[in-house]
Motif scaffolding. Structure first.
Motif, PDB file in Angstrom:
ATOM      1  N   GLY A 120       0.952  -1.351  -0.082  1.00 37.72           N
ATOM      2  CA  GLY A 120       0.060  -0.134  -0.036  1.00 37.72           C
ATOM      3  C   GLY A 120       0.855   1.424   0.083  1.00 37.72           C
ATOM      4  N   HIS A 172       2.605   5.405   3.044  1.00 39.48           N
ATOM      5  CA  HIS A 172       1.434   4.402   2.977  1.00 39.48           C
ATOM      6  C   HIS A 172       0.190   5.289   2.472  1.00 39.48           C
ATOM      7  CE1 HIS A 172      -1.473   1.386   3.913  1.00 39.48           C
ATOM      8  NE2 HIS A 172      -0.394   0.508   3.848  1.00 39.48           N
ATOM      9  N   LYS A 173      -0.539   4.975   1.508  1.00 40.67           N
ATOM     10  CA  LYS A 173      -1.611   5.547   0.734  1.00 40.67           C
ATOM     11  C   LYS A 173      -2.787   5.949   1.690  1.00 40.67           C
ATOM     12  CE  LYS A 173      -1.007   3.467  -3.708  1.00 40.67           C
ATOM     13  NZ  LYS A 173      -1.565   2.600  -4.624  1.00 40.67           N
ATOM     14  N   SER A 174      -3.058   4.656   2.664  1.00 39.17           N
ATOM     15  CA  SER A 174      -4.464   4.984   3.636  1.00 39.17           C
ATOM     16  C   SER A 174      -3.816   4.977   5.125  1.00 39.17           C
ATOM     17  CB  SER A 174      -5.265   3.888   3.123  1.00 39.17           C
ATOM     18  OG  SER A 174      -4.407   2.476   3.390  1.00 39.17           O
ATOM     19  N   ASN A 175      -2.622   4.673   5.588  1.00 35.19           N
ATOM     20  CA  ASN A 175      -2.282   4.629   6.996  1.00 35.19           C
ATOM     21  C   ASN A 175      -1.355   5.582   7.273  1.00 35.19           C
ATOM     22  OD1 ASN A 175      -1.688   3.794   9.696  1.00 35.19           O
ATOM     23  ND2 ASN A 175      -1.208   1.832   9.110  1.00 35.19           N
TER      24      ASN A 175
END
Length: 271
Positions: A63, A84-87
């Motif tokens: 990710g 990280h894209k989402s975290n």
């Protein structure tokens, strides 16, 4: 392997080579802190078999995406950092590579010869970063040849693929307000700081301050003899908000240039 387990394995291997990191983490926790990792750093060569994008593969799969690019003219390095894209709590990844074509033909040929010892299957494994030194036992002659031109190249030859350092997120420490307090705490507990460019690299105006201890020293078996060589080190970072109130997530090339020197044996010998 998921993200958490991957970093746990990286930390396990890293602390085997860097016992000081585990000692420091334990000291912070004994003070009542939870230690968060700001970023890890990885070193490699720009040979197409092992360049940055090759080592970034497992992180991309988990990710991550590329965010910043950096060039170190004096050390002849190029680097990228990944987030990280989402975290947002996932550690950042900083991968640097030695620009081989900027060195002598002798160094270029030696690095290629070292990599040629390794079969393609090994180099193509997605978890290459967990494999350490995948080539033959190093020779002291080759080590000294590389060292004459690049401390970075000599370090890679001995240590191989691993996390060169983890980084304490000082912003998230409960019992320390700034990086100066962290540095004093480390010195009081007997750790030697990297003083190249000053104990603190960067500034509030640059939105990032960094410091690091000098690398641990381990005994390495060479073909000809055994010798004490630097392994890895622990870094500490404090990040500031920009004018829009957003924490700066990038890196400062001039500061990172000095952080690299935490593995320099000459710095160790001055202590």
């Amino acid at each position: 392997m998921n993200l958490t387990h991957f970093f746990e394995e990286l930390w396990k291997q890293y602390t085997l080579k860097t016992p000081a990191a585990q000692k420091i983490k334990d000291l912070f926790e004994a003070e009542g802190n939870t230690v968060f990792n700001d970023h890890i750093a990885i070193r490699t060569f720009n040979d197409p078999r092992v360049h940055i994008d090759v080592l970034a593969t497992p992180f991309i799969t988990m990710g991550y995406e590329p965010k910043g690019e950096y060039y170190f003219e004096k050390k002849k390095l190029y680097a990228k950092h990944f987030e990280h894209k989402s975290n947002p709590d996932a550690p950042k990844i900083f991968i640097s590579e030695l620009i081989l074509e900027e060195f002598s033909v002798e160094l270029q040929n030696l690095v290629r010869t070292i990599l040629d010892q390794v079969d393609d299957h090994t180099l193509q494994q997605k978890n290459l970063i967990l494999k350490g030194r995948v080539w033959q036992i190093p020779s002291l002659e080759n080590y000294n040849t590389l060292l004459a031109e690049s401390e970075y190249a000599a370090w890679m030859y001995v240590n191989g693929f691993c996390s060169n350092h983890f980084t304490v997120d000082v912003n998230k420490l409960k019992t320390f307000d700034n990086l100066s307090q962290v540095n004093e705490f480390l010195k009081e507990n007997g750790f030697n700081m990297n003083t190249s460019g000053g104990e603190i690299k960067g500034s509030s105006s640059l939105l990032l301050e960094q410091s690091s201890i000098l690398a641990d020293i381990v005994t390495v078996e060479f073909k000809e003899t055994v010798k004490k060589i630097t392994s890895c080190y622990y870094e500490f970072s404090y990040r500031y908000q920009n004018s829009e109130g957003v924490i700066f997530n990038g890196f400062i090339a001039d500061s990172a240039d000095k952080i690299f020197e935490s593995t320099d044996m000459q710095l160790q010998e001055k202590q």
